[in-house]
Design a protein around this motif. Structure first.
Motif, PDB file in Angstrom:
ATOM      1  N   ARG A 118       3.868   1.610  -1.276  1.00  0.00           N
ATOM      2  CA  ARG A 118       4.501   1.781  -2.585  1.00  0.00           C
ATOM      3  C   ARG A 118       3.495   2.210  -3.654  1.00  0.00           C
ATOM      4  O   ARG A 118       3.876   2.827  -4.648  1.00  0.00           O
ATOM      5  CB  ARG A 118       5.205   0.493  -2.988  1.00  0.00           C
ATOM      6  CG  ARG A 118       6.397   0.181  -2.087  1.00  0.00           C
ATOM      7  CD  ARG A 118       7.114  -1.089  -2.470  1.00  0.00           C
ATOM      8  NE  ARG A 118       8.203  -1.355  -1.530  1.00  0.00           N
ATOM      9  CZ  ARG A 118       9.136  -2.283  -1.716  1.00  0.00           C
ATOM     10  NH1 ARG A 118       9.114  -3.046  -2.803  1.00  0.00           N
ATOM     11  NH2 ARG A 118      10.087  -2.446  -0.825  1.00  0.00           N
ATOM     12  N   ALA A 119       2.247   1.898  -3.433  1.00  0.00           N
ATOM     13  CA  ALA A 119       1.213   2.328  -4.379  1.00  0.00           C
ATOM     14  C   ALA A 119       0.922   3.819  -4.271  1.00  0.00           C
ATOM     15  O   ALA A 119       0.253   4.391  -5.131  1.00  0.00           O
ATOM     16  CB  ALA A 119      -0.069   1.536  -4.151  1.00  0.00           C
ATOM     17  N   HIS A 120       1.436   4.465  -3.200  1.00  0.00           N
ATOM     18  CA  HIS A 120       1.204   5.892  -2.995  1.00  0.00           C
ATOM     19  C   HIS A 120       2.525   6.631  -2.798  1.00  0.00           C
ATOM     20  O   HIS A 120       2.632   7.537  -1.976  1.00  0.00           O
ATOM     21  CB  HIS A 120       0.295   6.113  -1.783  1.00  0.00           C
ATOM     22  CG  HIS A 120      -1.089   5.572  -1.968  1.00  0.00           C
ATOM     23  ND1 HIS A 120      -1.410   4.251  -1.715  1.00  0.00           N
ATOM     24  CD2 HIS A 120      -2.231   6.164  -2.396  1.00  0.00           C
ATOM     25  CE1 HIS A 120      -2.693   4.058  -1.963  1.00  0.00           C
ATOM     26  NE2 HIS A 120      -3.212   5.188  -2.374  1.00  0.00           N
ATOM     27  N   GLU A 121       3.542   6.244  -3.536  1.00  0.00           N
ATOM     28  CA  GLU A 121       4.843   6.904  -3.424  1.00  0.00           C
ATOM     29  C   GLU A 121       4.722   8.377  -3.795  1.00  0.00           C
ATOM     30  O   GLU A 121       3.990   8.751  -4.704  1.00  0.00           O
ATOM     31  CB  GLU A 121       5.854   6.216  -4.340  1.00  0.00           C
ATOM     32  CG  GLU A 121       6.301   4.854  -3.824  1.00  0.00           C
ATOM     33  CD  GLU A 121       7.358   4.225  -4.708  1.00  0.00           C
ATOM     34  OE1 GLU A 121       8.327   3.697  -4.152  1.00  0.00           O
ATOM     35  OE2 GLU A 121       7.199   4.270  -5.940  1.00  0.00           O
ATOM     36  N   LEU A 164       3.175   8.962   2.581  1.00  0.00           N
ATOM     37  CA  LEU A 164       3.719   7.643   2.855  1.00  0.00           C
ATOM     38  C   LEU A 164       5.199   7.516   2.489  1.00  0.00           C
ATOM     39  O   LEU A 164       5.778   6.438   2.605  1.00  0.00           O
ATOM     40  CB  LEU A 164       2.900   6.581   2.111  1.00  0.00           C
ATOM     41  CG  LEU A 164       1.477   6.376   2.649  1.00  0.00           C
ATOM     42  CD1 LEU A 164       0.707   5.409   1.773  1.00  0.00           C
ATOM     43  CD2 LEU A 164       1.493   5.881   4.078  1.00  0.00           C
ATOM     44  N   ARG A 165       5.823   8.615   2.058  1.00  0.00           N
ATOM     45  CA  ARG A 165       7.258   8.561   1.750  1.00  0.00           C
ATOM     46  C   ARG A 165       8.097   8.301   3.000  1.00  0.00           C
ATOM     47  O   ARG A 165       9.270   7.929   2.890  1.00  0.00           O
ATOM     48  CB  ARG A 165       7.702   9.859   1.078  1.00  0.00           C
ATOM     49  CG  ARG A 165       7.610  11.113   1.939  1.00  0.00           C
ATOM     50  CD  ARG A 165       7.883  12.356   1.087  1.00  0.00           C
ATOM     51  NE  ARG A 165       7.845  13.608   1.850  1.00  0.00           N
ATOM     52  CZ  ARG A 165       6.733  14.263   2.161  1.00  0.00           C
ATOM     53  NH1 ARG A 165       5.559  13.775   1.774  1.00  0.00           N
ATOM     54  NH2 ARG A 165       6.781  15.393   2.842  1.00  0.00           N
ATOM     55  N   SER A 223       3.577  10.574  -1.687  1.00  0.00           N
ATOM     56  CA  SER A 223       2.596  11.148  -0.769  1.00  0.00           C
ATOM     57  C   SER A 223       3.200  11.185   0.629  1.00  0.00           C
ATOM     58  O   SER A 223       4.407  11.057   0.813  1.00  0.00           O
ATOM     59  CB  SER A 223       1.327  10.293  -0.765  1.00  0.00           C
ATOM     60  OG  SER A 223       1.597   9.025  -0.183  1.00  0.00           O
ATOM     61  N   ARG A 235       0.828  -1.212   0.000  1.00  0.00           N
ATOM     62  CA  ARG A 235       0.000   0.000   0.000  1.00  0.00           C
ATOM     63  C   ARG A 235       0.862   1.262   0.000  1.00  0.00           C
ATOM     64  O   ARG A 235       0.542   2.245  -0.658  1.00  0.00           O
ATOM     65  CB  ARG A 235      -0.949  -0.015   1.194  1.00  0.00           C
ATOM     66  CG  ARG A 235      -2.114  -0.977   1.019  1.00  0.00           C
ATOM     67  CD  ARG A 235      -2.993  -1.052   2.266  1.00  0.00           C
ATOM     68  NE  ARG A 235      -4.253  -1.708   1.963  1.00  0.00           N
ATOM     69  CZ  ARG A 235      -4.409  -3.025   1.890  1.00  0.00           C
ATOM     70  NH1 ARG A 235      -3.375  -3.823   2.116  1.00  0.00           N
ATOM     71  NH2 ARG A 235      -5.590  -3.541   1.592  1.00  0.00           N
TER      72      ARG A 235
END
Length: 260
Positions: free
Chosen positions: A173-176, A180-181, A178, A171
């Motif tokens: 990596r699907a939002h790199e 989530l970095r 953002s 999940r």
């Protein structure tokens, strides 16, 4: 279940192997706030503080920051040295800066490290209500997060978690690019092994605890997991055993959490 003979006259227990494995998770962390959930991770963080990671910041389990942690089960007034105070409202500020390193529990974990501590079954009508997502989303998107599992079983290590509390590698990596970095999953310490992640973000076995076979580990995991590169989890040193047994946990609470 014993691991081997110790240099101080008594057998090393599986719980003591787990304590050292948890302590190793904080090696290199430096001056960050250690957040440990569970008896074994708490002893592990305190052991790291007293040995190879002296800059680690510990609390007494509440708001006092301790330069010398008290024995497990005692509050700050019963031992240890208080060096500062951080009320709970400040934890969120610390968390947002990334100056925190958490080892949480997990009721379910999938192969990518998605964690569930919220509920079991369909979230609209769960068969079992757990503690809720708590701080798991904030932890996993802001700073390094490890997991502690005291009973390694296929009920915990599942193909798919019922609720995503802590964010897994797939999940993130699907939002790199953002928020989530800052996502950073480290290790999973269980009563059987130490796990980490391969280049694709999937769980693999870093080391098996003494006496554990690859077949036992595979049979206790609900998905295929790579054990090909697994070593053996290191044993405690003599000074570490002395600290665990006489300073940090003289009452032996660790053996109540790990009973293999």
């Amino acid at each position: 279940m014993s691991a081997t003979d110790s240099p101080i006259g008594a057998e090393v227990t599986r719980a003591e192997v787990c304590v050292v494995a948890c302590a190793e998770a904080w090696r290199g962390s430096g001056e960050v706030l250690a957040h440990a959930v569970g008896i074994v991770p708490t002893i592990g963080a305190r052991l790291a503080k007293l040995t190879f990671e002296p800059d680690l910041v510990l609390t007494d389990g509440d708001c006092f920051l301790m330069s010398e942690p008290p024995p497990l089960g005692r509050n700050a007034s019963a031992g240890g040295t208080i060096e500062s105070w951080a009320p709970f409202r400040r934890v969120f500020d610390i968390l947002a800066t990334g100056r925190r390193h958490s080892m949480m529990g997990a009721s379910q974990l999938d192969r990518f490290g998605n964690q569930n501590i919220s509920s079991i079954g369909d979230w609209r009508r769960p068969t079992r209500q757990l503690i809720g997502v708590r701080g798991a989303p904030g932890n996993t998107v802001n700073h390094r997060t490890d997991y502690w599992v005291s009973r390694h079983s296929a009920r915990v290590f599942v193909e798919s978690v019922d609720v995503v509390s802590g964010v897994g590698n797939d999940r993130a990596r699907a939002h790199e690019g953002s928020a989530l970095r800052f996502h950073d999953l480290g290790v999973v310490v269980t009563d059987l092994a130490v796990l980490d992640y391969d280049d694709a973000g999937r769980l693999k076995v870093r080391s098996l605890h003494p006496g554990v076979t690859p077949e036992e580990l595979a049979a206790s995991t609900g998905f295929a997991i790579d054990v090909s590169g697994a070593g053996t989890t290191r044993l405690p040193t003599e000074p570490e055993l002395e600290l665990i047994r006489t300073v940090l946990d003289p009452s032996g609470l660790r053996d109540k959490e790990v009973r293999r």
